[in-house]
Motif scaffolding. Structure first.
Motif, short mmCIF file in Angstrom:
data_model
loop_
_atom_site.label_atom_id
_atom_site.label_comp_id
_atom_site.label_asym_id
_atom_site.label_seq_id
_atom_site.Cartn_x
_atom_site.Cartn_y
_atom_site.Cartn_z
N SER A 104 -5.16 2.82 -1.91
CA SER A 104 -6.52 2.51 -1.46
C SER A 104 -7.41 3.75 -1.48
CB SER A 104 -6.48 1.94 -0.03
OG SER A 104 -6.18 2.99 0.87
N GLN A 105 -8.70 3.49 -1.46
CA GLN A 105 -9.66 4.60 -1.39
C GLN A 105 -9.39 5.45 -0.13
OE1 GLN A 105 -13.85 3.97 -2.46
NE2 GLN A 105 -14.44 4.94 -0.54
N ASN A 106 -8.99 4.80 0.96
CA ASN A 106 -8.66 5.54 2.19
C ASN A 106 -7.47 6.47 1.99
OD1 ASN A 106 -10.66 4.71 3.90
ND2 ASN A 106 -9.53 2.92 4.65
N ALA A 107 -6.48 6.02 1.20
CA ALA A 107 -5.32 6.88 0.94
C ALA A 107 -5.73 8.08 0.08
CB ALA A 107 -4.22 6.08 0.24
N VAL A 108 -6.65 7.84 -0.86
CA VAL A 108 -7.15 8.94 -1.69
C VAL A 108 -7.88 9.96 -0.81
CG1 VAL A 108 -8.69 9.55 -3.61
CG2 VAL A 108 -7.29 7.45 -3.72
N LYS A 109 -8.65 9.44 0.15
CA LYS A 109 -9.37 10.31 1.09
C LYS A 109 -8.37 11.19 1.85
CE LYS A 109 -12.70 9.74 4.84
NZ LYS A 109 -13.12 8.76 5.84
N PRO A 117 -2.80 13.29 -8.14
CA PRO A 117 -1.39 13.58 -7.79
C PRO A 117 -0.62 12.35 -7.30
CG PRO A 117 -2.86 15.26 -6.89
CD PRO A 117 -3.73 14.15 -7.38
N ILE A 118 -1.20 11.58 -6.39
CA ILE A 118 -0.48 10.42 -5.85
C ILE A 118 -0.39 9.31 -6.91
CG2 ILE A 118 -2.53 9.45 -4.68
CD1 ILE A 118 1.07 9.29 -3.34
N ALA A 119 -1.41 9.19 -7.76
CA ALA A 119 -1.36 8.18 -8.82
C ALA A 119 -0.28 8.53 -9.85
CB ALA A 119 -2.72 8.08 -9.52
N ALA A 120 -0.17 9.81 -10.19
CA ALA A 120 0.84 10.24 -11.16
C ALA A 120 2.24 9.97 -10.62
CB ALA A 120 0.67 11.73 -11.48
N ALA A 121 2.43 10.23 -9.33
CA ALA A 121 3.74 9.98 -8.72
C ALA A 121 4.06 8.48 -8.74
CB ALA A 121 3.75 10.49 -7.28
N ASN A 132 0.80 -1.22 0.00
CA ASN A 132 0.00 0.00 0.00
C ASN A 132 0.84 1.27 0.00
OD1 ASN A 132 -2.02 -2.13 1.12
ND2 ASN A 132 -3.21 -0.37 0.41
N VAL A 133 0.48 2.16 -0.92
CA VAL A 133 1.13 3.46 -1.05
C VAL A 133 0.24 4.50 -0.37
CG1 VAL A 133 1.76 5.28 -2.70
CG2 VAL A 133 2.20 2.85 -3.25
N ILE A 134 0.81 5.22 0.59
CA ILE A 134 0.07 6.36 1.16
C ILE A 134 0.70 7.66 0.66
CG2 ILE A 134 -0.66 7.53 3.27
CD1 ILE A 134 -0.54 4.82 4.72
N MET A 135 2.02 7.75 0.79
CA MET A 135 2.75 8.95 0.35
C MET A 135 3.73 8.55 -0.74
SD MET A 135 3.61 10.41 4.17
CE MET A 135 4.63 9.00 4.57
#
Ligand code: G3H
Ligand code: ZN
Length: 282
Positions: free
Chosen positions: A49-54, A62-66, A23-26
């Motif tokens: 996860s949806q929670n990380a997007v939240k 932004p986090i997906a592009a990274a 899981n990626v958060i940052m």
């Protein structure tokens, strides 16, 4: 290099191991996961996860592009997966943001509703070329299928997979999410019965709480995707706490994030090596 999730799972099946999904958060999680995979010389799945997007103010891009950029620059194959999606609007953003797969999570709903929602989501996702995982949970189970004590029934699983058209099934076999100790005991006989009952790969969630020898047995019994999240945060936060305790005047985040990122990478490398060889660490 980027690889579609389905291809990565096929490779794991061909080599007799399981794919590790972390899981990626940052952004530092994505960097650490790919560094760990490169250290191990093995493919890996980055999952958001949806929670990380939240956490990222409900903004996926932004986090997906990274994560995608880090995947593309990797020297090992890296897949990108959107995890535990309950929200249809988020689901519809997956393909456009470079994901190869999604986990659609209707596990908290009653069986019939789970089937109907997952079937509709799978149709939409397949039309966009996405590989789809979903979860079969106990009716009314508070935390879905991975609440302690909940188990997936093989007969129900077979009809669920046939009715939904999914590509992979997350099963409840004794693990549960967010454990801080590695003390879970899996039902290996149930894993083997589920493997024989359904034609699609099985996915283990909540794997942070599963000891190495249990993971090895689970892979031998037929688990093909193993999800790990909390173990990275345990490594990360432990390292941050240690550095800040030793250096109470430190303020530059790079000084305490760098060792924490290294700690996550080491956790990933060890887990991937275990899952690929499916042998316990000494
Ligand atoms: O989908 C993600 C995983 O199930 C992670 O679970 O944080 O307990 O390792 P975990
Ligand atoms: Zn999960």
């Amino acid at each position: 290099m980027f690889i579609p999730t389905g291809e990565l799972i096929d490779r794991a099946r061909a080599t007799g191991g399981a794919a590790g999904a972390f899981n990626v958060i940052m952004i530092e999680h994505a960097e650490a996961i790919v560094t760990g995979a490169e250290q191990a010389g093995l493919p890996v799945i980055l999952q958001i996860s949806q929670n990380a997007v939240k956490f990222h103010h409900r903004r996926l891009a932004p986090i997906a592009a990274a994560a995608l950029s880090i995947a593309e620059a990797a020297t090992v194959p890296v897949a990108l997966h959107l995890d535990h999606v309950e929200d249809d609007e988020l689901l519809d953003q997956a393909a456009g943001n470079g994901f190869g797969s999604v986990m659609y999570d209707a596990s908290k709903r009653p069986f019939d509703e789970n089937v109907a929602a997952t079937h509709a989501a799978t149709k939409r996702c397949h039309a966009q070329g996405l590989w789809v995982e979903s979860e079969l949970g106990e009716v009314g189970g508070k935390d879905g299928a991975h609440a302690p004590g909940v188990r997936t029934d093989p007969t129900e699983a077979a009809s669920y997979v046939a009715a939904t058209g999914i590509d992979a099934l997350a099963v409840a076999v004794g693990s549960s999410h967010a454990m801080l100790t590695r003390t879970a005991t899996l039902d290996h006989d149930l894993i083997a019965r589920l493997r024989d009952a359904v034609p699609v790969p099985l996915v283990l969630h909540g794997s942070s709480g599963v000891p190495d020898h249990e993971l090895t047995q689970a892979v031998h019994a037929g688990m093909l995707k193993v999800n790990i999240g909390t173990a990275l945060n345990t490594a990360f936060t432990g390292a941050v706490r240690a550095t800040l305790t030793e250096n109470p005047t430190l303020v530059d985040p790079r000084k305490y994030i760098a060792p924490a990122r290294d700690a996550m990478a080491a956790t990933v490398a060890a887990a991937l090596t275990l899952l690929a060889g499916a042998e316990p660490r000494p």
